[in-house]
Design an enzyme around this catalytic site. Sequence first.
Site, mmCIF file in Angstrom:
data_model
loop_
_atom_site.group_PDB
_atom_site.id
_atom_site.type_symbol
_atom_site.label_atom_id
_atom_site.label_comp_id
_atom_site.label_asym_id
_atom_site.label_seq_id
_atom_site.Cartn_x
_atom_site.Cartn_y
_atom_site.Cartn_z
ATOM 1 N N ASN A 13 -31.293 -13.690 -43.712
ATOM 2 C CA ASN A 13 -31.589 -13.268 -42.338
ATOM 3 C C ASN A 13 -32.965 -12.630 -42.367
ATOM 4 O O ASN A 13 -33.114 -11.496 -42.807
ATOM 5 C CB ASN A 13 -30.531 -12.263 -41.859
ATOM 6 C CG ASN A 13 -30.876 -11.685 -40.498
ATOM 7 O OD1 ASN A 13 -31.682 -12.260 -39.765
ATOM 8 N ND2 ASN A 13 -30.275 -10.554 -40.155
ATOM 9 N N TRP A 14 -33.934 -13.387 -41.911
ATOM 10 C CA TRP A 14 -35.314 -12.890 -41.977
ATOM 11 C C TRP A 14 -35.597 -11.792 -40.951
ATOM 12 O O TRP A 14 -36.614 -11.135 -41.025
ATOM 13 C CB TRP A 14 -36.299 -14.036 -41.733
ATOM 14 C CG TRP A 14 -36.422 -15.033 -42.837
ATOM 15 C CD1 TRP A 14 -35.645 -15.150 -43.963
ATOM 16 C CD2 TRP A 14 -37.408 -16.084 -42.925
ATOM 17 N NE1 TRP A 14 -36.083 -16.191 -44.736
ATOM 18 C CE2 TRP A 14 -37.158 -16.786 -44.120
ATOM 19 C CE3 TRP A 14 -38.453 -16.488 -42.108
ATOM 20 C CZ2 TRP A 14 -37.947 -17.877 -44.516
ATOM 21 C CZ3 TRP A 14 -39.230 -17.566 -42.490
ATOM 22 C CH2 TRP A 14 -38.979 -18.255 -43.687
ATOM 23 N N LYS A 15 -34.728 -11.648 -39.979
ATOM 24 C CA LYS A 15 -34.961 -10.698 -38.873
ATOM 25 C C LYS A 15 -36.325 -10.997 -38.228
ATOM 26 O O LYS A 15 -36.739 -12.141 -38.184
ATOM 27 C CB LYS A 15 -34.852 -9.249 -39.359
ATOM 28 C CG LYS A 15 -33.626 -9.013 -40.239
ATOM 29 C CD LYS A 15 -33.385 -7.569 -40.496
ATOM 30 C CE LYS A 15 -32.280 -7.419 -41.523
ATOM 31 N NZ LYS A 15 -31.693 -6.107 -41.534
ATOM 32 N N HIS A 98 -24.999 -9.605 -34.947
ATOM 33 C CA HIS A 98 -25.589 -8.722 -35.967
ATOM 34 C C HIS A 98 -25.610 -7.292 -35.420
ATOM 35 O O HIS A 98 -25.849 -7.083 -34.237
ATOM 36 C CB HIS A 98 -26.997 -9.206 -36.316
ATOM 37 C CG HIS A 98 -27.537 -8.544 -37.545
ATOM 38 N ND1 HIS A 98 -28.036 -7.266 -37.539
ATOM 39 C CD2 HIS A 98 -27.607 -8.968 -38.835
ATOM 40 C CE1 HIS A 98 -28.409 -6.943 -38.768
ATOM 41 N NE2 HIS A 98 -28.157 -7.957 -39.578
ATOM 42 N N GLU A 100 -27.748 -5.094 -35.541
ATOM 43 C CA GLU A 100 -29.001 -4.730 -34.867
ATOM 44 C C GLU A 100 -28.998 -5.226 -33.424
ATOM 45 O O GLU A 100 -29.550 -4.597 -32.528
ATOM 46 C CB GLU A 100 -30.197 -5.281 -35.663
ATOM 47 C CG GLU A 100 -30.382 -4.497 -36.955
ATOM 48 C CD GLU A 100 -31.064 -5.262 -38.072
ATOM 49 O OE1 GLU A 100 -31.646 -6.328 -37.818
ATOM 50 O OE2 GLU A 100 -30.993 -4.778 -39.220
ATOM 51 N N GLU A 170 -20.502 -6.805 -42.633
ATOM 52 C CA GLU A 170 -21.724 -6.046 -42.883
ATOM 53 C C GLU A 170 -21.537 -4.592 -42.457
ATOM 54 O O GLU A 170 -21.709 -4.265 -41.272
ATOM 55 C CB GLU A 170 -22.883 -6.648 -42.080
ATOM 56 C CG GLU A 170 -23.220 -8.071 -42.454
ATOM 57 C CD GLU A 170 -24.689 -8.349 -42.219
ATOM 58 O OE1 GLU A 170 -25.357 -8.761 -43.167
ATOM 59 O OE2 GLU A 170 -25.177 -8.137 -41.099
ATOM 60 N N GLY A 176 -30.049 -2.620 -44.762
ATOM 61 C CA GLY A 176 -31.451 -2.204 -44.840
ATOM 62 C C GLY A 176 -31.635 -0.792 -45.365
ATOM 63 O O GLY A 176 -32.709 -0.213 -45.261
ATOM 64 N N SER A 216 -27.682 -4.776 -48.048
ATOM 65 C CA SER A 216 -28.441 -4.470 -49.274
ATOM 66 C C SER A 216 -27.972 -5.267 -50.484
ATOM 67 O O SER A 216 -28.002 -4.777 -51.625
ATOM 68 C CB SER A 216 -28.420 -2.961 -49.566
ATOM 69 O OG SER A 216 -28.984 -2.256 -48.482
ATOM 70 N N GLY A 237 -30.632 -9.734 -45.962
ATOM 71 C CA GLY A 237 -31.802 -9.382 -45.155
ATOM 72 C C GLY A 237 -33.045 -9.281 -46.023
ATOM 73 O O GLY A 237 -33.684 -10.277 -46.356
ATOM 74 N N GLY A 238 -33.379 -8.063 -46.408
ATOM 75 C CA GLY A 238 -34.626 -7.800 -47.134
ATOM 76 C C GLY A 238 -34.889 -8.728 -48.304
ATOM 77 O O GLY A 238 -35.996 -9.246 -48.471
HETATM 78 C C1 PEP Z 1 -28.802 -8.169 -42.720
HETATM 79 O O1 PEP Z 1 -29.794 -8.115 -42.043
HETATM 80 O O2 PEP Z 1 -27.844 -8.850 -42.332
HETATM 81 C C2 PEP Z 1 -28.756 -7.436 -43.982
HETATM 82 C C3 PEP Z 1 -27.660 -7.450 -44.689
HETATM 83 O O3 PEP Z 1 -29.895 -6.777 -44.348
HETATM 84 P P1 PEP Z 1 -30.214 -6.133 -45.804
HETATM 85 O O4 PEP Z 1 -29.817 -7.161 -46.831
HETATM 86 O O5 PEP Z 1 -31.678 -5.865 -45.780
HETATM 87 O O6 PEP Z 1 -29.387 -4.893 -45.925
#
Ligand code: PEP
Length: 254
Positions: A13-15, A98, A100, A170, A176, A216, A237-238
């Site tokens: 997930n590049w956001k 999500h 966010e 999640e 994040g 994470s 994500g990251g």
């Molecule tokens: C996400 O955006 O779905 C996510 C899990 O982010 P991260 O891996 O950065 O915690």
Amino acid sequence: MNTSLRPAVIAGNWKMNNTPSQAQALITQMLPLVKDASCQVVIGVPFVNLPLACQMCKGTNVKVAAQNCHWEEKGAFTGEISPQMLTELGVEYVILGHSERRTYFGETDESLNKRVLAALNAGLKVILCVGESLQQREANVTNEFVCMQVKLDLQNVSEEMLKNVIIAYEPIWAIGTGKTATAQQAQEVCKTIRACIASLYGKQAADGMTIQYGGSMNAGNAAELLSQEDIDGGLIGGASLKAPDFATIVAAAK
Ligand code: PEP
């Protein structure tokens, strides 16, 4: 993971990251690194990068996801994107719900359910995100809360439609933040989600459902998380923004 029962899926997930030229560079670097994956690989990119991502991933083992979609096919919804706009591009997946989107853009389980139904009806595969806040975890309501989200978000989704749904667990406090749920914590909730699906759709549907962990997940902790029976992949994500890290996570899903 239990790949004899259900497919493993690692999704990035590049956001809101990567301009089109940056996206091109990242996909170019990533494709050769994940070409021998034994799981399904998906990248969720910003809307403006979808045409490029679809073109670059065509004929490869990588599928493309959008990060949201509206429930209507067209109309006066300024700034929104319909499922039909996505499928025409060659987009196969959409990430919905999500945290966010729920937190910063006011998405509710009610509107999310409409998005889920519209996306499935348009032929998209849905990665449905659920998860508790730290306050909910500390109040010991994680399992009830996550099951409630699953029930509300999947209202009127038939057993047939469910075959195109992946659930991503999640925990909000782990997204994040660098704080990963322990493998045991993540396993417990993914198992609870599977039991919730079994209560709604039966054991066979529950056994066949891919349930991801997200929060994470990184190159260092992926293997332990993915070794859990009910964790069938990850929403990343990251770590999906760095091709070698993403490829290490993909390699861990075997
Ligand atoms: C996400 O955006 O779905 C996510 C899990 O982010 P991260 O891996 O950065 O915690």
